[in-house]
Design an enzyme around this catalytic site. Sequence first.
Site, short mmCIF file in Angstrom:
data_model
loop_
_atom_site.label_atom_id
_atom_site.label_comp_id
_atom_site.label_asym_id
_atom_site.label_seq_id
_atom_site.Cartn_x
_atom_site.Cartn_y
_atom_site.Cartn_z
N LYS A 190 -69.30 44.97 -151.69
CA LYS A 190 -69.66 46.35 -151.34
C LYS A 190 -68.78 47.33 -152.09
O LYS A 190 -67.57 47.11 -152.24
CB LYS A 190 -69.53 46.55 -149.83
CG LYS A 190 -70.07 47.89 -149.32
CD LYS A 190 -70.03 47.96 -147.80
CE LYS A 190 -70.55 49.28 -147.27
NZ LYS A 190 -70.52 49.34 -145.79
N SER B 206 -74.63 50.69 -143.37
CA SER B 206 -74.39 51.21 -144.72
C SER B 206 -74.28 50.11 -145.78
O SER B 206 -74.27 50.39 -146.97
CB SER B 206 -73.11 52.04 -144.72
OG SER B 206 -71.98 51.21 -144.42
N SER C 287 -72.71 48.41 -139.55
CA SER C 287 -73.11 48.47 -140.95
C SER C 287 -73.21 47.13 -141.67
O SER C 287 -73.64 47.09 -142.82
CB SER C 287 -72.15 49.38 -141.74
OG SER C 287 -72.36 50.72 -141.38
#
Length: 486
Positions: A78, A153, A177
């Site tokens: 990420k 996210s 997330s």
Amino acid sequence: MESYRLTIHELARRLARRELSAVEATQAVLARTETTGAGINAYITVDAEGALAAAAAADGRLAAGDAPPLCGVPIAVKDLLCTKGLRTTCGSRILENFVPPYDATVVEKLRAAGAVIVGKSTMDEFAMGSANENCPLAVPRNPWNPDYICGGSSGGSAAAVAADLCAAALGTDTGGSIRQPASHCGVVGVKPTYGRISRYGLLAFASSLDQIGPLTKDVRDAALLLNVLSGHDRRDSTSVAQSVPDFTATLDHGVRGLKVGLPKEYFGFGLDPEVKAAVERAIELLTGAGAEVREISLPHTEYGVAAYYLIAPAEASSNLARYDGVRFGHRDHGARELNEMYCRSRSQGFGPEVKRRIIIGTYALSSGYYEAYYRKASQVRALIIEDYRRAFAQCDLIVSPVTPTPAWPLGAKSDDPLSMYLSDILTIPTNLAGLPGMSLPCGFSGRGLPIGLQLQAGHFQEELLLRAAAQLERELALTERRPPLA
């Protein structure tokens, strides 16, 4: 089977037998990312050169018989985890060209374990979002239906795993997330206990809530990654010196004798009937496998969203103050004086959702309002923690839906932030209490979109989560079902 479809443990076995090289496996993932993955937008940055060099080094270690656990495995990271020499944007214009001079601890551990880092996955800007539509650099799409959101996210990480653009990925979970995009994309996602995995090198959103975890194709892969990532780190003051078990050791132990709690507040008004039916079927399978199911109560659940959206923005307001155009990141060079430079740099660099949360957080911390807002939210957080303490006196695990609904069409909630925030109502309490939680695929909607089951356990009880998830995974037999990508 094409190599890009393999799980970590399947790929490791083929690499060890020399049936496949790490370079070949990496080339297959990169080729798929360029073709099939082009419309998914799962990556902000693809590091083909670095990945192939790491794969070649992994082949050397395999040939020498010196193969660590992830040797040659392609993994996505990420884009808010620092990667030395590789752009790290946080999905934001303000850090669009930032290249860190060091690796995050989890990235160090991946490299030491022989992993091949394919690239940096798409995310909501500074991890603020539930749909992964708050990223000015790229908006990822759901591999099961590109007209739908993939969740946020960590949406790019979940989409990359689901679309076979990597073997596994790292995400972060501040209010759901990891679990929410895992649910929407039909993959496994684990949010470990707060402090289980080092946060050093994570560009923080809300420091008391953020936690790093894996997104994988099956439960065994999640356990393998937790083995690598977990452990105390003296560079992170929130890291806990807790022993790390072998998370794969109990995957086959089943659930007989385990007490499973069903919080009545999680099965009430607003729960989509298809989600409810899929979760209830999974609960029946747990009962059939010998688990004892009982109803429990988490009475302060309804206040979790309100508390979270004061605590998280307050911490974000403090953490994001460093992006001021002075030391690193975007800077407006047309300003004539300092305050103007601050204002213009931050206005240009931050997107609407980040600005909204900074304003909310600054207000909640301001003189005269702290007691009414931030302190009151912290008191609610304490009540939620107490709810869980009482619940785990009655059960070993808590089972529930991950989200009230399956994924929704892109843009459907973009103009309604409150509706977007409420989609996290079932995941936020886990973060407020610092507990481990995970999402496991448990079914599909009538539109063919994945539905996830949430498992929660007491602090540092990830083994229980994985053990129950492995049992359900065997019973549900969904791992072979893949998105209908061309």
